[in-house]
Design a protein around this motif. Structure first.
Motif, PDB file in Angstrom:
ATOM      1  N   LEU A 855      26.597 -22.277   8.097  1.00 57.48           N
ATOM      2  CA  LEU A 855      27.422 -23.243   8.823  1.00 57.48           C
ATOM      3  C   LEU A 855      26.956 -23.382  10.271  1.00 57.48           C
ATOM      4  N   GLU A 856      26.663 -22.225  10.924  1.00 56.96           N
ATOM      5  CA  GLU A 856      26.213 -22.261  12.312  1.00 56.96           C
ATOM      6  C   GLU A 856      24.837 -22.930  12.418  1.00 56.96           C
ATOM      7  N   GLY A 857      23.961 -22.608  11.419  1.00 54.55           N
ATOM      8  CA  GLY A 857      22.621 -23.195  11.420  1.00 54.55           C
ATOM      9  C   GLY A 857      22.656 -24.698  11.271  1.00 54.55           C
ATOM     10  N   GLU A 858      23.526 -25.181  10.381  1.00 53.68           N
ATOM     11  CA  GLU A 858      23.634 -26.626  10.180  1.00 53.68           C
ATOM     12  C   GLU A 858      24.119 -27.319  11.447  1.00 53.68           C
ATOM     13  N   LYS A 859      25.003 -26.632  12.178  1.00 49.90           N
ATOM     14  CA  LYS A 859      25.482 -27.213  13.438  1.00 49.90           C
ATOM     15  C   LYS A 859      24.345 -27.260  14.469  1.00 49.90           C
ATOM     16  N   LEU A 860      23.503 -26.196  14.507  1.00 54.57           N
ATOM     17  CA  LEU A 860      22.376 -26.172  15.430  1.00 54.57           C
ATOM     18  C   LEU A 860      21.382 -27.299  15.128  1.00 54.57           C
ATOM     19  N   ILE A 861      21.133 -27.526  13.844  1.00 47.70           N
ATOM     20  CA  ILE A 861      20.219 -28.613  13.444  1.00 47.70           C
ATOM     21  C   ILE A 861      20.787 -29.962  13.852  1.00 47.70           C
ATOM     22  N   ASP A 862      22.126 -30.130  13.637  1.00 46.59           N
ATOM     23  CA  ASP A 862      22.757 -31.388  14.060  1.00 46.59           C
ATOM     24  C   ASP A 862      22.591 -31.596  15.564  1.00 46.59           C
ATOM     25  N   ASP A 863      22.802 -30.533  16.339  1.00 45.53           N
ATOM     26  CA  ASP A 863      22.665 -30.621  17.801  1.00 45.53           C
ATOM     27  C   ASP A 863      21.215 -30.957  18.196  1.00 45.53           C
ATOM     28  N   PHE A 864      20.278 -30.317  17.456  1.00 41.59           N
ATOM     29  CA  PHE A 864      18.842 -30.562  17.718  1.00 41.59           C
ATOM     30  C   PHE A 864      18.522 -32.046  17.539  1.00 41.59           C
ATOM     31  N   LEU A 865      18.998 -32.615  16.402  1.00 34.77           N
ATOM     32  CA  LEU A 865      18.729 -34.027  16.116  1.00 34.77           C
ATOM     33  C   LEU A 865      19.390 -34.945  17.133  1.00 34.77           C
ATOM     34  N   LYS A 866      20.577 -34.585  17.590  1.00 31.46           N
ATOM     35  CA  LYS A 866      21.258 -35.386  18.609  1.00 31.46           C
ATOM     36  C   LYS A 866      20.459 -35.400  19.915  1.00 31.46           C
ATOM     37  N   GLU A 867      19.899 -34.198  20.251  1.00 30.54           N
ATOM     38  CA  GLU A 867      19.124 -34.094  21.486  1.00 30.54           C
ATOM     39  C   GLU A 867      17.846 -34.931  21.394  1.00 30.54           C
ATOM     40  N   VAL A 868      17.243 -34.940  20.165  1.00 30.49           N
ATOM     41  CA  VAL A 868      16.059 -35.775  19.968  1.00 30.49           C
ATOM     42  C   VAL A 868      16.381 -37.231  20.290  1.00 30.49           C
ATOM     43  N   ILE A 869      17.521 -37.682  19.840  1.00 23.52           N
ATOM     44  CA  ILE A 869      17.930 -39.073  20.075  1.00 23.52           C
ATOM     45  C   ILE A 869      18.215 -39.303  21.553  1.00 23.52           C
ATOM     46  N   GLU A 870      18.935 -38.329  22.162  1.00 26.03           N
ATOM     47  CA  GLU A 870      19.319 -38.486  23.570  1.00 26.03           C
ATOM     48  C   GLU A 870      18.087 -38.516  24.491  1.00 26.03           C
ATOM     49  N   ARG A 871      17.052 -37.701  24.169  1.00 30.17           N
ATOM     50  CA  ARG A 871      15.854 -37.652  25.006  1.00 30.17           C
ATOM     51  C   ARG A 871      14.923 -38.859  24.753  1.00 30.17           C
ATOM     52  N   ARG A 872      15.236 -39.620  23.711  1.00 33.61           N
ATOM     53  CA  ARG A 872      14.419 -40.789  23.361  1.00 33.61           C
ATOM     54  C   ARG A 872      12.961 -40.391  23.145  1.00 33.61           C
ATOM     55  N   ILE A 873      12.796 -39.299  22.370  1.00 30.35           N
ATOM     56  CA  ILE A 873      11.449 -38.753  22.124  1.00 30.35           C
ATOM     57  C   ILE A 873      10.560 -39.781  21.430  1.00 30.35           C
ATOM     58  N   MET A 874      11.188 -40.599  20.570  1.00 27.06           N
ATOM     59  CA  MET A 874      10.379 -41.579  19.831  1.00 27.06           C
ATOM     60  C   MET A 874       9.763 -42.627  20.771  1.00 27.06           C
ATOM     61  N   GLU A 875      10.276 -42.752  21.989  1.00 26.53           N
ATOM     62  CA  GLU A 875       9.750 -43.726  22.942  1.00 26.53           C
ATOM     63  C   GLU A 875       8.679 -43.118  23.870  1.00 26.53           C
ATOM     64  N   MET A 876       8.506 -41.754  23.821  1.00 26.34           N
ATOM     65  CA  MET A 876       7.526 -41.071  24.661  1.00 26.34           C
ATOM     66  C   MET A 876       6.124 -41.222  24.074  1.00 26.34           C
ATOM     67  N   ASN A 877       5.102 -40.934  24.988  1.00 28.08           N
ATOM     68  CA  ASN A 877       3.757 -40.859  24.435  1.00 28.08           C
ATOM     69  C   ASN A 877       3.590 -39.551  23.698  1.00 28.08           C
ATOM     70  N   GLU A 878       2.476 -39.355  23.033  1.00 27.43           N
ATOM     71  CA  GLU A 878       2.292 -38.207  22.137  1.00 27.43           C
ATOM     72  C   GLU A 878       2.405 -36.875  22.882  1.00 27.43           C
ATOM     73  N   ASN A 879       1.729 -36.748  24.040  1.00 25.00           N
ATOM     74  CA  ASN A 879       1.746 -35.474  24.772  1.00 25.00           C
ATOM     75  C   ASN A 879       3.148 -35.119  25.268  1.00 25.00           C
ATOM     76  N   GLU A 880       3.855 -36.133  25.795  1.00 22.21           N
ATOM     77  CA  GLU A 880       5.214 -35.887  26.283  1.00 22.21           C
ATOM     78  C   GLU A 880       6.141 -35.475  25.128  1.00 22.21           C
ATOM     79  N   ALA A 881       5.982 -36.152  23.987  1.00 19.84           N
ATOM     80  CA  ALA A 881       6.828 -35.844  22.819  1.00 19.84           C
ATOM     81  C   ALA A 881       6.589 -34.427  22.329  1.00 19.84           C
TER      82      ALA A 881
END
Length: 910
Positions: A855-881
């Motif tokens: 349960l705790e791990g699933e919450k950590l993964i959810d938080d990880f994915l949220k942070e990916v969205i918040e940081r807009r990693i998909m919009e960064m260049n390869e090195n920054e990402a």
């Protein structure tokens, strides 16, 4: 019997149609009754408790069907009149069997004399009431099921022949027929009529529910459920003439069809004594608290076969301090009909309080008055059927003559609630006293009671011809008495000592001497005629007494004939008082019940208190020092009282955990019983009680297998629970005990949690939930109106001590092995149980840890994915990402979650 009569019987018996096992056939033999075949074996085992009474026919009555012959078919048992009556009572009132009685006509041809069933006792009223009162009402319920706009509509009608009541009602119902079940409990029906020609699948479900309720089902032809002639039939049965305008036929056509079936089944129109004697009403389900069959059983409202002779094991038995049969019948009905109207409840409470406080009034009414009142409705029925006697007239007169003294006792009451007493009892009794004035005058003028012969006669002074005959009879008796002196002188004996004058029905007047003095009589045998010689002496007469005897017999015959004519006239006049007789019966019955309530309250181990009643919807139940009324009166029981505080604004859902045998079930049941008693108008076993009116009590308690109907433990409890969830409201009280048994722990817990959540979110009912699923206590974290309580216990030196106290908080174990120790399990079994329990707890703990990690791990993964969205990693260049993701990965690994690390390792390995 002669051989020809034997032959007639054998042919008649062999041609009888097949019967169900729940029917017993008796054959009247003038001096006794007989039963044959399987009935004989059943009677021997259940009522004689020995097979020694069973005899076997020399000529088999089953010889006409030799292919299916067994020795059991030749069995027969004879019953005396007394044994027949006691057996009949048990079969109809306890076993819920049908009974048929066959006998011979004047041509020695066998025929059916009478038949009866639990709901139809009319043919056996005299047999059942001869040596003891009938304390139960025979109620027949008839149902007509239709489907209109995809809704199940039920037209119901029922009859109570013990009070001359007919009633009808119509209602829609759900898939579980909850309203029908409530109706059955409220009216306490003994038998249900259904038409047999029906392939409706809902009908089969309805039958199963009725059977589960223990109701005897009788199938009738569909033609009997026709209201074509109902107005005409009711015109002959009702006290007031019926018309299509006054009958509920227009709105309740389906119910009137059911009523037609009731009238047909009870054959009410074939008995003239039923004409103009019934009342018809529309029954309203919403006038009383609704109870399902499960709640009735869980709260032990009526005696069960297991309670035996211990009356106090049921609420009805506990409250039954009634002194009359009519009072007991009314009590049986009222216990199933708790009131919803606060004003009516408080009216009963006022009267019960008055009887509680005035001990002299209560005891005087019960012991000096009600105890001597006969069953007036049974007497009225005998008048209606033209079977009444002068003794019935005298018994009625004695009851009416008691009214002034009874009213005097009621008027002596000095309670502030005396106005209620006057309104409910004194005023009706005064009116009835006036109604019976002419009747009392008639009986006092016409009847006299002979204590020596225990017979009632017409007074000779009532009729001139009767007086003249009586005078002549007395003259003859005087002459016969003079003969005693003469005969004593002739024989040299002492009158009334060694020579006595006596009378017998078959001999008339005669003299008697002892066997010792018989020689004196022998010496003058030419003067005297010996009639009989017995152990107590020789009976003889002389010519004078013989002549006087003949004259006396002729006068007596003339006197009896004249008296019989006059008696019929008196009985006919008395029969005109049937209506006030029944009204008096109803007042007496209600008075008896309320006195019984008061007596039960006062004589409890700790006297009961008057509860404060709040209107429906108030949302408060407060019970301080509450006790179970049936358990606290048991011998050698020191009951531990407990409190309960329920509020819709605070706590309305209580979860009770704790050890087996710790008192969880008793606690939740006693709450249900106390609430029901309060709405009956009774006092309750508490030190203080505030109770909001409840519209229904539902219970899911103690389900078990029902193999005969193919219902498992789990299915039985889920059927009951489904019915609860469909029909409960926010004003209901739910009592749930050990829900989720009979399946895996996880499934059971899942069901228990989902049901609890539904009750909290959607129903908002008062609920008491006893469980061994300790995980269920976590629901209070999500729902503030759910609270945890537990029954307390101590474990010292591996010994369990049950304290039976209910306290806040949850309990984390059930002490099942400790209870097994109390049950004297073998030590080896106990050791193995402890070892296996420890292993399972360790396994469960490990699983719980792993589960928590996931349960705790699933919450950590959810938080990880949220942070990916918040940081807009998909919009960064390869090195920054890559840099950002590595940073987030390091942070995730620092959490050291086993579940997350296993996923990361699995990905890296690939």
């Amino acid at each position: 019997m002669t051989e020809i009569q034997d032959s007639k019987f054998e042919k008649f018996f062999s041609r009888l149609p097949e019967k169900s096992h729940a029917c017993v056939r008796f054959f009247f033999r003038n001096d006794y009754y007989s039963v044959y075949g399987k009935d004989a074996i059943f009677i021997a085992q259940k009522f004689y408790h020995t097979m020694a009474v069973v005899k076997y026919l020399e000529r088999s009555i089953s010889s006409f069907d030799e292919k299916n012959y067994s020795k059991e078919d030749d069995a027969f048992v004879n019953l005396s009149f007394l044994m027949f009556e006691s057996t009949l009572r048990e079969l109809l009132l306890s076993f819920q069997y049908r009974v048929e009685v066959y006998g011979r006509d004047k041509n020695y041809n066998w025929k059916l004399l009478k038949k009866g069933s639990p709901g139809n006792l009319q043919a056996f009223e005299d047999d059942l009431a001869r040596n003891s009162e009938i304390s139960t009402s025979p109620i027949v319920l008839s149902l007509n099921l239709t489907v209109i706009n995809n809704q199940k509509c039920i037209g119901a009608a029922f009859s109570d022949t013990s009070s001359g009541k007919l009633a009808v009602c119509e209602f829609t119902d759900n898939d579980h027929f909850s309203n029908l079940e409530a109706l059955h409990v409220q009216i306490n029906a003994k038998e249900c009529l259904l038409y047999s020609e029906d392939s409706n699948p809902d009908k089969h479900k309805l039958i199963k529910i009725l059977q589960r309720s223990g109701l005897m089902i009788t199938f009738r032809k569909k033609e009997e459920f026709s209201n074509k002639n109902i107005v005409q039939d009711l015109n002959r049965l009702l006290k007031l003439n019926a018309s299509s305008a006054t009958l509920p036929e227009t709105q309740l056509k389906s119910a009137m069809c059911s009523l037609a079936a009731v009238i047909n089944y009870l054959e009410l129109l074939s008995d003239d004594s039923n004409f103009y004697q019934f009342e018809l009403s529309t029954f309203d389900l919403n006038l009383y608290m609704r109870l399902d069959t499960a709640a009735s059983k869980a709260l032990n409202l009526t005696p069960s076969p297991l309670s035996g002779s211990n009356k106090s094991m049921s609420l009805t038995g506990l409250l039954d301090r009634c002194k009359t049969g009519q009072g007991r019948r009314l009590l049986e009905r009222l216990v199933k009909q708790p009131l919803l109207d606060v004003a009516k409840i408080e009216e009963r409470q006022n009267l019960v309080e008055l009887f509680v406080e005035d001990t002299i009034l209560r005891q005087t009414m019960q012991e000096e008055h009600l105890k001597k009142v006969p069953d007036l409705y049974r007497i009225a029925r005998r008048f209606l059927r033209k079977q009444a006697s002068l003794l019935d007239c005298l018994r009625l007169k004695e009851v009416v003559a008691r009214l002034p003294a009874l009213l005097e006792v009621l008027n002596s009451c000095a309670s502030p609630n005396k106005f209620v007493l006057d309104e409910v009892f004194s005023s009706p009794l005064k009116e009835l006293k006036v109604d019976f004035e002419k009747f009392v005058e008639l009986i006092e003028t016409t009847l006299e009671y002979d204590e020596g012969e225990h017979e009632v006669y017409i007074k000779p002074s009532y009729d001139e011809d009767l007086w003249a005959i009586r005078t002549s009879m007395e003259d003859i008796k005087t002459q016969i008495s003079k003969q005693l002196q003469n005969v004593a002188s002739e024989l040299g004996l002492i009158p009334d000592k060694t020579l006595k004058l006596e009378h017998a029905a078959h001999l008339g007047f005669f003299f008697r001497v002892t066997l010792k003095d018989e020689k004196v009589l022998r010496a003058q045998k030419y003067k005297f005629h010996t009639l009989e010689t017995q152990k107590n002496g020789v009976r003889f007469t002389n010519n004078v007494v013989s002549t006087l005897n003949e004259n006396y017999k002729a006068l007596k015959s003339n006197y009896d004939e004249k008296q019989s004519v006059l008696a019929q006239e008196v009985i006919k006049v008395a029969g005109g008082y049937c209506e006030p007789m029944i009204s008096l019966n109803e007042v007496i019955a209600y008075l008896d019940v309320l006195l019984s309530f008061a007596d039960a309250s006062v004589n409890a181990p700790i006297p009961h208190v008057r509860p404060k009643i709040l209107p429906i919807g108030s949302g408060i139940i407060t019970l301080e020092g509450s006790r179970h009324p049936c358990l606290e009166v048991q011998d050698d029981v020191q009951f531990i009282p407990n409190d309960l505080f329920l509020s819709k604004n605070d706590t309305c859902f209580v979860i009770i955990t704790g050890p087996n045998m710790g008192g969880k079930s008793t606690y939740i049941r006693q709450v249900g019983v106390i609430v029901l008693m309060a709405q009956l108008g009774c006092f309750v076993p508490c030190t203080r009680a505030v109770i909001t009116v409840i519209d229904c009590i539902h219970a899911r308690v103690g389900a078990g297998d029902n193999q005969l109907r193919g219902v498992s433990t789990l299915m039985a409890e889920l059927l009951e629970t489904a019915s609860i969830l469909k029909s409960a409201t926010e004003n209901s009280l739910l009592i749930i005990d050990e829900l989720g048994r009979g399946t895996s722990t996880y499934d059971g817990f899942g069901l228990a949690w989902a049901i609890s959540e539904y009750i909290l979110k959607d129903l908002n009912s008062f609920c008491l939930f006893a469980t061994h699923f300790h995980e269920l206590t976590a629901i209070s974290n999500d729902y503030p109106r759910a609270s945890n309580f537990h029954v307390t216990a101590l474990t010292t030196d591996n010994k369990l001590t049950l304290l039976y106290r209910v306290k806040p908080g949850s309990c984390d174990q059930s002490f099942g092995i400790h209870v097994a120790e109390l049950a004297n399990f073998p030590p080896d079994v106990l050791q193995m149980a402890k070892r296996k329990a420890a292993e399972l707890e360790e396994f469960s703990s490990l699983n719980n840890e792993n589960g928590q990690e996931q349960l705790e791990g699933e919450k950590l993964i959810d938080d990880f994915l949220k942070e990916v969205i918040e940081r807009r990693i998909m919009e960064m260049n390869e090195n920054e990402a890559i840099t950002s993701l590595n940073e987030m990965k390091r942070n995730l690994l620092l959490k050291n979650n086993i579940y997350v690390n296993s996923i990361i390792n699995s990905v890296q390995n690939k």
